[in-house]
Motif scaffolding. Structure first.
Motif, PDB file in Angstrom:
ATOM      1  N   PRO A  43       0.830  -1.202   0.000  1.00 37.87           N
ATOM      2  CA  PRO A  43       0.000   0.000   0.000  1.00 37.87           C
ATOM      3  C   PRO A  43       0.866   1.255   0.000  1.00 37.87           C
ATOM      4  CG  PRO A  43       0.105  -0.929   2.198  1.00 37.87           C
ATOM      5  CD  PRO A  43       0.799  -1.906   1.295  1.00 37.87           C
ATOM      6  N   PRO A  44       0.335   2.370  -0.515  1.00 38.56           N
ATOM      7  CA  PRO A  44       1.141   3.587  -0.615  1.00 38.56           C
ATOM      8  C   PRO A  44       1.528   4.131   0.758  1.00 38.56           C
ATOM      9  CG  PRO A  44      -1.160   4.040  -1.148  1.00 38.56           C
ATOM     10  CD  PRO A  44      -1.033   2.565  -1.043  1.00 38.56           C
ATOM     11  N   GLU A  45       2.797   4.413   0.927  1.00 36.97           N
ATOM     12  CA  GLU A  45       3.307   4.939   2.184  1.00 36.97           C
ATOM     13  C   GLU A  45       3.955   6.299   1.941  1.00 36.97           C
ATOM     14  OE1 GLU A  45       3.183   3.954   5.302  1.00 36.97           O
ATOM     15  OE2 GLU A  45       2.074   2.118   4.898  1.00 36.97           O
ATOM     16  N   PRO A  46       3.597   7.334   2.733  1.00 35.22           N
ATOM     17  CA  PRO A  46       4.246   8.628   2.582  1.00 35.22           C
ATOM     18  C   PRO A  46       5.741   8.513   2.893  1.00 35.22           C
ATOM     19  CG  PRO A  46       2.258   8.817   3.918  1.00 35.22           C
ATOM     20  CD  PRO A  46       2.548   7.353   3.765  1.00 35.22           C
ATOM     21  N   PHE A  47       6.543   9.202   2.128  1.00 34.48           N
ATOM     22  CA  PHE A  47       7.964   9.231   2.412  1.00 34.48           C
ATOM     23  C   PHE A  47       8.522  10.575   1.932  1.00 34.48           C
ATOM     24  CE2 PHE A  47       8.271   8.568  -2.003  1.00 34.48           C
ATOM     25  CZ  PHE A  47       9.588   8.672  -2.417  1.00 34.48           C
ATOM     26  N   GLY A  48       9.748  10.849   2.335  1.00 33.93           N
ATOM     27  CA  GLY A  48      10.369  12.098   1.882  1.00 33.93           C
ATOM     28  C   GLY A  48       9.831  13.303   2.621  1.00 33.93           C
ATOM     29  N   VAL A  49       9.580  14.360   1.889  1.00 36.23           N
ATOM     30  CA  VAL A  49       9.229  15.655   2.463  1.00 36.23           C
ATOM     31  C   VAL A  49       7.818  16.037   2.063  1.00 36.23           C
ATOM     32  CG1 VAL A  49       9.818  18.113   2.496  1.00 36.23           C
ATOM     33  CG2 VAL A  49      11.641  16.392   2.427  1.00 36.23           C
ATOM     34  N   GLY A  50       7.029  16.492   3.039  1.00 34.14           N
ATOM     35  CA  GLY A  50       5.695  17.003   2.774  1.00 34.14           C
ATOM     36  C   GLY A  50       5.638  18.490   3.039  1.00 34.14           C
ATOM     37  N   ASN A  51       4.745  19.189   2.331  1.00 35.79           N
ATOM     38  CA  ASN A  51       4.627  20.619   2.560  1.00 35.79           C
ATOM     39  C   ASN A  51       3.238  21.131   2.220  1.00 35.79           C
ATOM     40  OD1 ASN A  51       4.600  20.683  -0.249  1.00 35.79           O
ATOM     41  ND2 ASN A  51       6.657  21.537  -0.449  1.00 35.79           N
ATOM     42  N   THR A  52       2.986  22.350   2.664  1.00 35.47           N
ATOM     43  CA  THR A  52       1.797  23.099   2.303  1.00 35.47           C
ATOM     44  C   THR A  52       2.176  24.575   2.319  1.00 35.47           C
ATOM     45  OG1 THR A  52      -0.551  23.501   2.781  1.00 35.47           O
ATOM     46  CG2 THR A  52       0.911  23.260   4.679  1.00 35.47           C
ATOM     47  N   HIS A  53       1.323  25.414   1.713  1.00 36.10           N
ATOM     48  CA  HIS A  53       1.707  26.799   1.497  1.00 36.10           C
ATOM     49  C   HIS A  53       0.567  27.756   1.855  1.00 36.10           C
ATOM     50  CE1 HIS A  53       3.989  24.308  -1.392  1.00 36.10           C
ATOM     51  NE2 HIS A  53       4.987  25.088  -1.070  1.00 36.10           N
ATOM     52  N   ALA A  54       0.935  28.865   2.476  1.00 31.84           N
ATOM     53  CA  ALA A  54       0.029  29.994   2.655  1.00 31.84           C
ATOM     54  C   ALA A  54       0.386  31.007   1.571  1.00 31.84           C
ATOM     55  CB  ALA A  54       0.199  30.617   4.042  1.00 31.84           C
ATOM     56  N   TYR A  55      -0.404  31.031   0.499  1.00 27.41           N
ATOM     57  CA  TYR A  55      -0.115  31.888  -0.638  1.00 27.41           C
ATOM     58  C   TYR A  55      -0.609  33.303  -0.383  1.00 27.41           C
ATOM     59  CZ  TYR A  55       0.929  27.611  -3.200  1.00 27.41           C
ATOM     60  OH  TYR A  55       1.471  26.422  -3.599  1.00 27.41           O
ATOM     61  N   LEU A  56       0.248  34.266  -0.666  1.00 28.98           N
ATOM     62  CA  LEU A  56      -0.072  35.676  -0.493  1.00 28.98           C
ATOM     63  C   LEU A  56       0.001  36.367  -1.852  1.00 28.98           C
ATOM     64  CD1 LEU A  56       2.275  36.205   2.581  1.00 28.98           C
ATOM     65  CD2 LEU A  56      -0.165  35.650   2.645  1.00 28.98           C
ATOM     66  N   ALA A  57      -0.520  37.586  -1.926  1.00 23.15           N
ATOM     67  CA  ALA A  57      -0.400  38.328  -3.181  1.00 23.15           C
ATOM     68  C   ALA A  57       1.060  38.551  -3.539  1.00 23.15           C
ATOM     69  CB  ALA A  57      -1.141  39.663  -3.071  1.00 23.15           C
ATOM     70  N   ASP A  58       1.909  38.722  -2.525  1.00 24.58           N
ATOM     71  CA  ASP A  58       3.348  38.867  -2.719  1.00 24.58           C
ATOM     72  C   ASP A  58       4.059  37.840  -1.852  1.00 24.58           C
ATOM     73  OD1 ASP A  58       3.494  41.175  -4.534  1.00 24.58           O
ATOM     74  OD2 ASP A  58       2.667  42.296  -2.846  1.00 24.58           O
ATOM     75  N   GLY A  59       4.518  36.754  -2.474  1.00 23.83           N
ATOM     76  CA  GLY A  59       5.257  35.727  -1.751  1.00 23.83           C
ATOM     77  C   GLY A  59       4.353  34.700  -1.101  1.00 23.83           C
ATOM     78  N   PHE A  60       4.981  33.765  -0.394  1.00 24.41           N
ATOM     79  CA  PHE A  60       4.208  32.776   0.346  1.00 24.41           C
ATOM     80  C   PHE A  60       5.041  32.221   1.491  1.00 24.41           C
ATOM     81  CE2 PHE A  60       6.133  30.277  -3.135  1.00 24.41           C
ATOM     82  CZ  PHE A  60       6.655  29.167  -2.482  1.00 24.41           C
ATOM     83  N   ILE A  61       4.357  31.509   2.386  1.00 20.58           N
ATOM     84  CA  ILE A  61       4.976  30.848   3.531  1.00 20.58           C
ATOM     85  C   ILE A  61       4.797  29.355   3.328  1.00 20.58           C
ATOM     86  CG2 ILE A  61       4.945  30.579   6.041  1.00 20.58           C
ATOM     87  CD1 ILE A  61       3.286  33.385   5.871  1.00 20.58           C
ATOM     88  N   GLU A  62       5.889  28.626   3.436  1.00 24.24           N
ATOM     89  CA  GLU A  62       5.856  27.177   3.241  1.00 24.24           C
ATOM     90  C   GLU A  62       6.055  26.482   4.584  1.00 24.24           C
ATOM     91  OE1 GLU A  62       8.023  23.804   0.435  1.00 24.24           O
ATOM     92  OE2 GLU A  62       9.185  25.542   1.109  1.00 24.24           O
ATOM     93  N   LEU A  63       5.175  25.552   4.890  1.00 21.62           N
ATOM     94  CA  LEU A  63       5.344  24.662   6.040  1.00 21.62           C
ATOM     95  C   LEU A  63       5.896  23.337   5.524  1.00 21.62           C
ATOM     96  CD1 LEU A  63       2.233  24.881   8.417  1.00 21.62           C
ATOM     97  CD2 LEU A  63       4.593  25.476   8.937  1.00 21.62           C
ATOM     98  N   VAL A  64       6.967  22.843   6.146  1.00 21.03           N
ATOM     99  CA  VAL A  64       7.659  21.659   5.653  1.00 21.03           C
ATOM    100  C   VAL A  64       7.893  20.682   6.798  1.00 21.03           C
ATOM    101  CG1 VAL A  64       9.636  20.833   4.324  1.00 21.03           C
ATOM    102  CG2 VAL A  64       8.919  23.226   4.097  1.00 21.03           C
ATOM    103  N   SER A  65       7.693  19.404   6.531  1.00 21.01           N
ATOM    104  CA  SER A  65       8.031  18.376   7.513  1.00 21.01           C
ATOM    105  C   SER A  65       8.506  17.123   6.786  1.00 21.01           C
ATOM    106  CB  SER A  65       6.844  18.038   8.421  1.00 21.01           C
ATOM    107  OG  SER A  65       5.827  17.386   7.688  1.00 21.01           O
ATOM    108  N   VAL A  66       9.166  16.240   7.531  1.00 24.20           N
ATOM    109  CA  VAL A  66       9.684  14.995   6.971  1.00 24.20           C
ATOM    110  C   VAL A  66       8.731  13.865   7.345  1.00 24.20           C
ATOM    111  CG1 VAL A  66      11.609  13.372   6.960  1.00 24.20           C
ATOM    112  CG2 VAL A  66      12.059  15.834   7.125  1.00 24.20           C
ATOM    113  N   ALA A  67       8.302  13.118   6.364  1.00 27.07           N
ATOM    114  CA  ALA A  67       7.363  12.015   6.610  1.00 27.07           C
ATOM    115  C   ALA A  67       7.971  10.996   7.556  1.00 27.07           C
ATOM    116  CB  ALA A  67       6.983  11.346   5.296  1.00 27.07           C
TER     117      ALA A  67
END
Length: 317
Positions: A43-67
């Motif tokens: 079955p599929p297992e998460p691995f590597g790096v996961g992220n999500t983003h708070a997108y702004l009109a100018d730039g963004f903030i990335e949240l990053v973690s290791v699976a």
């Protein structure tokens, strides 16, 4: 003459527990979709790096973690299958594992911001200037980045360049570089955030001059000094954006109560908001402990935001 570096493209906030960090960012009034993690196998297992983003009109903030490092997966996690010919799978796994290992090394230093990317409308010119100035870098890479919305995750073309220092794509404070996207994307945030306007790097007092010279080469700009015995140096960028260098002995004078977890290290970033009074009300209603900068701006202390202070600033536009 114009500059080949514009403003701030994004900051990358490395966290141990993506679920907890995502809950806190949402309480801070940022709209973020569920994080995306690559998966392989059945079955599929998460691995590597996961992220999500708070997108702004100018730039963004990335949240990053290791699976699999620690913490739980959020309920709204997005699993992205990686497809590759069988003969390429070992190399792909190695590359992803190496990237995850680099981030784990940074997290062992401290949890917080370890990535700063500058925006450029002419990244090829920026690369040429850096080379001419003697700044090592890995060259401009044509790649793609995931853009998450409430309805879909799509890949958008992007170009990036990473500055080399202590290693490929790394300088002492983390990962620093330049990026350029073909398209811009933003969402509405309950806290009224519209732009990434500042990143603060704290360094040992004895290294402040050397780091200032380093960033002058990166940015092709000259820093200004404030009245606090030269303990703070600021590089103005386009619009209201800036990069601030703070000597360790001067940090408390900027951000009362803040203590760097590692030197050099990114200790704070600022977002511009439409109505800072409304933002402060939202934060207080969410029972978020707040501080005040030396200039009276509201900020969330690093101990409340997984290792980085977050400043909220009234936009001037």
């Amino acid at each position: 003459m114009g500059h080949d570096i514009g403003g701030l493209h994004h900051v990358g906030h490395l966290v141990h527990d993506m679920g907890q960090a995502l809950e806190r960012y949402r309480r801070l009034g940022f709209a973020l979709p569920g994080p995306a993690y690559p998966v392989l196998g059945e079955p599929p297992e998460p691995f590597g790096v996961g992220n999500t983003h708070a997108y702004l009109a100018d730039g963004f903030i990335e949240l990053v973690s290791v699976a699999g490092a620690s913490g739980r997966m959020p309920d709204d996690v997005r699993l992205i299958p990686l497809h590759a010919p069988a003969e390429r799978l070992p190399a792909l796994k190695t590359a992803v594992s190496r990237a995850a290992g680099n981030l784990e090394d940074r997290l062992r230093r401290f949890e917080g911001v370890h990535i700063l990317m500058f925006d450029s409308a002419n990244i090829d010119a920026a690369a040429a200037r850096l080379t001419e100035s003697g700044v090592g870098h890995g060259g401009v890479l044509d790649t793609q980045r995931p853009v998450e919305t409430a309805d879909e995750l799509r890949m958008e073309p992007a170009r990036l360049l990473e500055i080399d220092g202590v290693g490929a794509g790394r300088v002492p404070e983390g990962r620093v570089g330049v990026a350029s996207n073909a398209t811009a994307f933003s969402v509405e945030h309950p806290n009224g955030a519209v732009g990434l306007v500042e990143c603060v790097l704290c360094v040992a007092d004895a290294e402040l001059d050397d780091v200032e010279r380093r960033y002058a080469l990166y940015l092709g700009r000259t820093a200004g000094r404030d009245a606090r015995k030269g303990l703070v140096r600021t590089f103005p960028l386009d619009g209201d954006a800036k990069v601030t260098l703070a000597a360790a002995s001067g940090l408390d004078g900027m951000l009362p109560g803040e203590v760097p977890k590692g030197l050099p290290g990114f200790v704070a970033y600022a977002v511009g908001v439409r109505d800072v009074a409304a933002t402060e009300r939202l934060l207080r209603e969410s029972r978020i402990p707040l501080g005040r900068t030396s200039s009276g701006e509201v900020f969330v202390p690093a101990r409340e935001a997984f290792g980085v202070a977050i400043i909220f600033r009234q936009t001037t536009g």
